[in-house]
Design a protein around this motif. Structure first.
Motif, PDB file in Angstrom:
ATOM      1  N   LEU A 204      -1.766  -9.795 -15.835  1.00 26.17           N
ATOM      2  CA  LEU A 204      -1.114 -10.924 -15.190  1.00 26.17           C
ATOM      3  C   LEU A 204      -1.046 -12.115 -16.148  1.00 26.17           C
ATOM      4  O   LEU A 204      -1.894 -12.247 -17.041  1.00 26.17           O
ATOM      5  CB  LEU A 204      -1.876 -11.319 -13.925  1.00 26.17           C
ATOM      6  N   PRO A 205      -0.049 -12.999 -15.970  1.00 26.28           N
ATOM      7  CA  PRO A 205       0.044 -14.185 -16.827  1.00 26.28           C
ATOM      8  C   PRO A 205      -1.205 -15.069 -16.729  1.00 26.28           C
ATOM      9  O   PRO A 205      -1.582 -15.743 -17.694  1.00 26.28           O
ATOM     10  CB  PRO A 205       1.281 -14.923 -16.287  1.00 26.28           C
ATOM     11  N   GLU A 206      -1.836 -15.062 -15.560  1.00 24.50           N
ATOM     12  CA  GLU A 206      -3.103 -15.769 -15.363  1.00 24.50           C
ATOM     13  C   GLU A 206      -3.874 -15.048 -14.266  1.00 24.50           C
ATOM     14  O   GLU A 206      -3.303 -14.236 -13.541  1.00 24.50           O
ATOM     15  CB  GLU A 206      -2.882 -17.238 -14.979  1.00 24.50           C
ATOM     16  N   ALA A 207      -5.155 -15.339 -14.158  1.00 26.21           N
ATOM     17  CA  ALA A 207      -5.965 -14.690 -13.130  1.00 26.21           C
ATOM     18  C   ALA A 207      -5.442 -15.086 -11.750  1.00 26.21           C
ATOM     19  O   ALA A 207      -5.032 -16.229 -11.522  1.00 26.21           O
ATOM     20  CB  ALA A 207      -7.423 -15.086 -13.286  1.00 26.21           C
ATOM     21  N   ALA A 208      -5.457 -14.131 -10.840  1.00 24.89           N
ATOM     22  CA  ALA A 208      -4.933 -14.373  -9.496  1.00 24.89           C
ATOM     23  C   ALA A 208      -6.045 -14.257  -8.464  1.00 24.89           C
ATOM     24  O   ALA A 208      -6.907 -13.376  -8.560  1.00 24.89           O
ATOM     25  CB  ALA A 208      -3.837 -13.368  -9.183  1.00 24.89           C
ATOM     26  N   LEU A 209      -5.993 -15.152  -7.488  1.00 26.15           N
ATOM     27  CA  LEU A 209      -6.904 -15.053  -6.351  1.00 26.15           C
ATOM     28  C   LEU A 209      -6.217 -14.151  -5.325  1.00 26.15           C
ATOM     29  O   LEU A 209      -5.110 -14.450  -4.875  1.00 26.15           O
ATOM     30  CB  LEU A 209      -7.172 -16.434  -5.748  1.00 26.15           C
ATOM     31  N   VAL A 210      -6.883 -13.083  -4.973  1.00 28.74           N
ATOM     32  CA  VAL A 210      -6.244 -12.044  -4.154  1.00 28.74           C
ATOM     33  C   VAL A 210      -6.890 -11.964  -2.775  1.00 28.74           C
ATOM     34  O   VAL A 210      -8.113 -11.832  -2.649  1.00 28.74           O
ATOM     35  CB  VAL A 210      -6.334 -10.665  -4.845  1.00 28.74           C
ATOM     36  N   ASP A 211      -6.030 -12.049  -1.754  1.00 32.27           N
ATOM     37  CA  ASP A 211      -6.481 -11.866  -0.376  1.00 32.27           C
ATOM     38  C   ASP A 211      -5.269 -11.475   0.481  1.00 32.27           C
ATOM     39  O   ASP A 211      -4.331 -12.253   0.617  1.00 32.27           O
ATOM     40  CB  ASP A 211      -7.130 -13.152   0.158  1.00 32.27           C
ATOM     41  N   LYS A 212      -5.292 -10.260   1.005  1.00 35.14           N
ATOM     42  CA  LYS A 212      -4.197  -9.708   1.798  1.00 35.14           C
ATOM     43  C   LYS A 212      -2.849  -9.793   1.052  1.00 35.14           C
ATOM     44  O   LYS A 212      -1.914 -10.471   1.509  1.00 35.14           O
ATOM     45  CB  LYS A 212      -4.113 -10.401   3.158  1.00 35.14           C
ATOM     46  N   PRO A 213      -2.743  -9.155  -0.065  1.00 23.45           N
ATOM     47  CA  PRO A 213      -1.498  -9.193  -0.863  1.00 23.45           C
ATOM     48  C   PRO A 213      -0.357  -8.432  -0.189  1.00 23.45           C
ATOM     49  O   PRO A 213      -0.593  -7.553   0.645  1.00 23.45           O
ATOM     50  CB  PRO A 213      -1.912  -8.527  -2.177  1.00 23.45           C
ATOM     51  N   ILE A 214       0.884  -8.782  -0.571  1.00 21.07           N
ATOM     52  CA  ILE A 214       2.077  -8.087  -0.065  1.00 21.07           C
ATOM     53  C   ILE A 214       3.008  -7.751  -1.233  1.00 21.07           C
ATOM     54  O   ILE A 214       2.908  -8.348  -2.311  1.00 21.07           O
ATOM     55  CB  ILE A 214       2.835  -8.941   0.974  1.00 21.07           C
ATOM     56  N   VAL A 215       3.926  -6.813  -0.987  1.00 18.14           N
ATOM     57  CA  VAL A 215       4.858  -6.385  -2.024  1.00 18.14           C
ATOM     58  C   VAL A 215       6.218  -6.084  -1.393  1.00 18.14           C
ATOM     59  O   VAL A 215       6.290  -5.592  -0.255  1.00 18.14           O
ATOM     60  CB  VAL A 215       4.328  -5.150  -2.780  1.00 18.14           C
ATOM     61  N   THR A 216       7.304  -6.391  -2.101  1.00 24.25           N
ATOM     62  CA  THR A 216       8.651  -6.089  -1.609  1.00 24.25           C
ATOM     63  C   THR A 216       9.094  -4.706  -2.087  1.00 24.25           C
ATOM     64  O   THR A 216       8.473  -4.100  -2.963  1.00 24.25           O
ATOM     65  CB  THR A 216       9.674  -7.128  -2.107  1.00 24.25           C
ATOM     66  N   ASN A 217      10.212  -4.259  -1.527  1.00 22.09           N
ATOM     67  CA  ASN A 217      10.828  -3.025  -2.019  1.00 22.09           C
ATOM     68  C   ASN A 217      11.494  -3.288  -3.363  1.00 22.09           C
ATOM     69  O   ASN A 217      11.702  -4.440  -3.755  1.00 22.09           O
ATOM     70  CB  ASN A 217      11.883  -2.528  -1.024  1.00 22.09           C
ATOM     71  N   TRP A 218      11.844  -2.197  -4.067  1.00 22.47           N
ATOM     72  CA  TRP A 218      12.616  -2.330  -5.302  1.00 22.47           C
ATOM     73  C   TRP A 218      14.015  -2.857  -4.963  1.00 22.47           C
ATOM     74  O   TRP A 218      14.597  -2.494  -3.941  1.00 22.47           O
ATOM     75  CB  TRP A 218      12.776  -0.993  -6.009  1.00 22.47           C
ATOM     76  N   ALA A 219      14.544  -3.703  -5.812  1.00 26.53           N
ATOM     77  CA  ALA A 219      15.886  -4.238  -5.625  1.00 26.53           C
ATOM     78  C   ALA A 219      16.521  -4.509  -6.978  1.00 26.53           C
ATOM     79  O   ALA A 219      15.820  -4.742  -7.972  1.00 26.53           O
ATOM     80  CB  ALA A 219      15.837  -5.522  -4.795  1.00 26.53           C
ATOM     81  N   THR A 220      17.847  -4.484  -7.012  1.00 26.21           N
ATOM     82  CA  THR A 220      18.538  -4.809  -8.262  1.00 26.21           C
ATOM     83  C   THR A 220      18.879  -6.303  -8.334  1.00 26.21           C
ATOM     84  O   THR A 220      19.263  -6.793  -9.395  1.00 26.21           O
ATOM     85  CB  THR A 220      19.832  -3.990  -8.383  1.00 26.21           C
ATOM     86  N   ASP A 221      18.722  -6.983  -7.211  1.00 27.23           N
ATOM     87  CA  ASP A 221      18.923  -8.439  -7.157  1.00 27.23           C
ATOM     88  C   ASP A 221      17.556  -9.104  -7.056  1.00 27.23           C
ATOM     89  O   ASP A 221      16.830  -8.903  -6.073  1.00 27.23           O
ATOM     90  CB  ASP A 221      19.795  -8.786  -5.943  1.00 27.23           C
ATOM     91  N   ARG A 222      17.216  -9.885  -8.044  1.00 23.67           N
ATOM     92  CA  ARG A 222      15.879 -10.490  -8.060  1.00 23.67           C
ATOM     93  C   ARG A 222      15.651 -11.444  -6.900  1.00 23.67           C
ATOM     94  O   ARG A 222      14.514 -11.691  -6.494  1.00 23.67           O
ATOM     95  CB  ARG A 222      15.611 -11.189  -9.381  1.00 23.67           C
ATOM     96  N   ALA A 223      16.739 -11.967  -6.317  1.00 23.10           N
ATOM     97  CA  ALA A 223      16.592 -12.860  -5.160  1.00 23.10           C
ATOM     98  C   ALA A 223      16.022 -12.119  -3.962  1.00 23.10           C
ATOM     99  O   ALA A 223      15.413 -12.738  -3.063  1.00 23.10           O
ATOM    100  CB  ALA A 223      17.938 -13.476  -4.810  1.00 23.10           C
ATOM    101  N   GLU A 224      16.201 -10.808  -3.912  1.00 23.25           N
ATOM    102  CA  GLU A 224      15.663 -10.003  -2.817  1.00 23.25           C
ATOM    103  C   GLU A 224      14.208  -9.615  -3.041  1.00 23.25           C
ATOM    104  O   GLU A 224      13.603  -8.955  -2.196  1.00 23.25           O
ATOM    105  CB  GLU A 224      16.515  -8.751  -2.622  1.00 23.25           C
ATOM    106  N   ALA A 225      13.675  -9.999  -4.176  1.00 25.40           N
ATOM    107  CA  ALA A 225      12.301  -9.625  -4.515  1.00 25.40           C
ATOM    108  C   ALA A 225      11.322 -10.785  -4.322  1.00 25.40           C
ATOM    109  O   ALA A 225      10.217 -10.761  -4.862  1.00 25.40           O
ATOM    110  CB  ALA A 225      12.234  -9.107  -5.950  1.00 25.40           C
ATOM    111  N   VAL A 226      11.738 -11.799  -3.566  1.00 26.27           N
ATOM    112  CA  VAL A 226      10.832 -12.914  -3.278  1.00 26.27           C
ATOM    113  C   VAL A 226      10.055 -12.548  -2.004  1.00 26.27           C
ATOM    114  O   VAL A 226      10.644 -12.471  -0.917  1.00 26.27           O
ATOM    115  CB  VAL A 226      11.609 -14.239  -3.062  1.00 26.27           C
ATOM    116  N   PRO A 227       8.747 -12.302  -2.096  1.00 23.30           N
ATOM    117  CA  PRO A 227       7.998 -11.823  -0.934  1.00 23.30           C
ATOM    118  C   PRO A 227       7.724 -12.940   0.094  1.00 23.30           C
ATOM    119  O   PRO A 227       7.195 -13.999  -0.247  1.00 23.30           O
ATOM    120  CB  PRO A 227       6.678 -11.328  -1.532  1.00 23.30           C
TER     121      PRO A 227
END
Length: 230
Positions: A204-227
Motif C-alpha cells: 500500500l502507498p501508506e499503512a492502512a487502518l482496517v476495520d470492516k473493509p469493502i471492495v467493488t466489482n471489476w470495471a473498465t470505468d474507474r468512476a464505477e470503482a469508488v466504493p
C-alpha cells in the motif's frame, strides 16, 4: 532206340531258356522297393519345393493385407487430430483463457473520494490475452477473517478482456466504521477469485487502518470503482 536232338533244336531250347531268365530278372527289378523309392524321390522333392514357393507367396500376400489393414488406422488418427482441432477452435471461438492472478500486473494508488480508498488497476502481462470471468475480486488484509473485504456490488462487467493497454479497476475501502477501531496493515492481498492458488500481495502507498473493509466489482470505468456503502 534212343532219339537225339538235332543241333538246331538245341539252339532253340537254349534261346527260350535265355528269354525266360531275362523276363524273371526284369520282374524282380520292378518289385524291388528300394528301386521304387529311389525313382519316386525326385518327384516328392519337386512337390515340396513347389509348396514352399506357394507358402512364400502366401506370406507376401499376408504382408500386403497387413499393410492394407493399417491404412484405416492411419485414417482414424488423421480424423481424430482434426476433431481435436475443431473442438479447440469451437471452445475458444470469440473467447480466450480466463485470467489468473499471475497473468496480471497490479498497481495501487491512494484516492481521496468517498472518505478515501485504494484504487487497484489490473493489466495483462506482456503477450497475454485473458478474460476476467469473475465480477468480484478477492481482497483481504492479513490472513484473518475480519480482514476480508466484503463486496458491495458496484460496477461489474462480465467478462472483461485484458490485453495490451486495456485495464480493469476495483476499489477497496479499508475502513467503513466511524471509530478508532481497527488494525494497521501495509499490504493488501488481491486475487481474481477466492480459490486462486497464486494471490498477489500488493504494498500500500501508506499503512492502512482496517476495520470492516469493502471492495467493488471489476470495471473498465474507474468512476464505477469508488466504493460506497449503500
Amino acid at each position: 532206340m534212343r532219339s537225339r536232338l538235332t543241333p538246331r533244336s538245341t539252339r532253340l531250347v537254349l534261346a527260350a531258356a535265355a528269354v525266360t531268365a531275362l523276363a524273371a530278372t526284369a520282374a524282380c527289378d520292378a518289385d524291388d522297393p528300394a528301386d521304387a523309392g529311389s525313382s519316386a524321390a525326385p518327384s516328392a522333392v519337386a512337390s515340396s519345393g513347389s509348396g514352399s514357393n506357394d507358402g512364400s507367396s502366401g506370406g507376401s500376400s499376408s504382408g500386403d493385407g497387413s499393410s492394407a489393414g493399417s491404412s484405416p488406422t492411419g485414417g482414424s488418427e488423421s480424423g481424430g487430430s482434426t476433431g481435436t482441432t475443431d473442438s479447440d477452435d469451437g471452445g475458444k471461438s470469440g473467447y480466450g483463457q480466463s485470467c489468473g492472478t499471475n497473468d496480471l500486473d497490479f498497481t495501487v494508488t491512494s484516492e481521496s473520494q468517498a472518505g478515501g480508498y485504494y484504487l487497484v488497476t489490473a493489466k495483462a502481462k506482456s503477450g497475454i490475452t485473458c478474460y476476467l470471468d469473475s465480477n468480484t475480486p478477492s481482497a483481504s488484509f492479513g490472513s484473518g477473517v475480519d480482514g476480508v473485504a466484503s463486496p458491495v456490488g458496484q460496477g461489474g462487467e462480465d467478462p472483461i478482456k485484458l490485453t495490451g493497454s486495456a485495464v480493469a479497476y476495483t476499489g477497496i475501502n479499508p475502513k467503513t466504521t466511524n471509530n478508532d477501531a481497527g488494525k494497521e496493515f501495509e499490504h493488501v492481498i488481491v486475487a481474481v477469485t477466492e480459490d486462486d492458488p497464486d494471490p498477489a500481495e500488493l504494498k500500500l502507498p501508506e499503512a492502512a487502518l482496517v476495520d470492516k473493509p469493502i471492495v467493488t466489482n471489476w470495471a473498465t470505468d474507474r468512476a464505477e470503482a469508488v466504493p460506497v456503502i449503500v
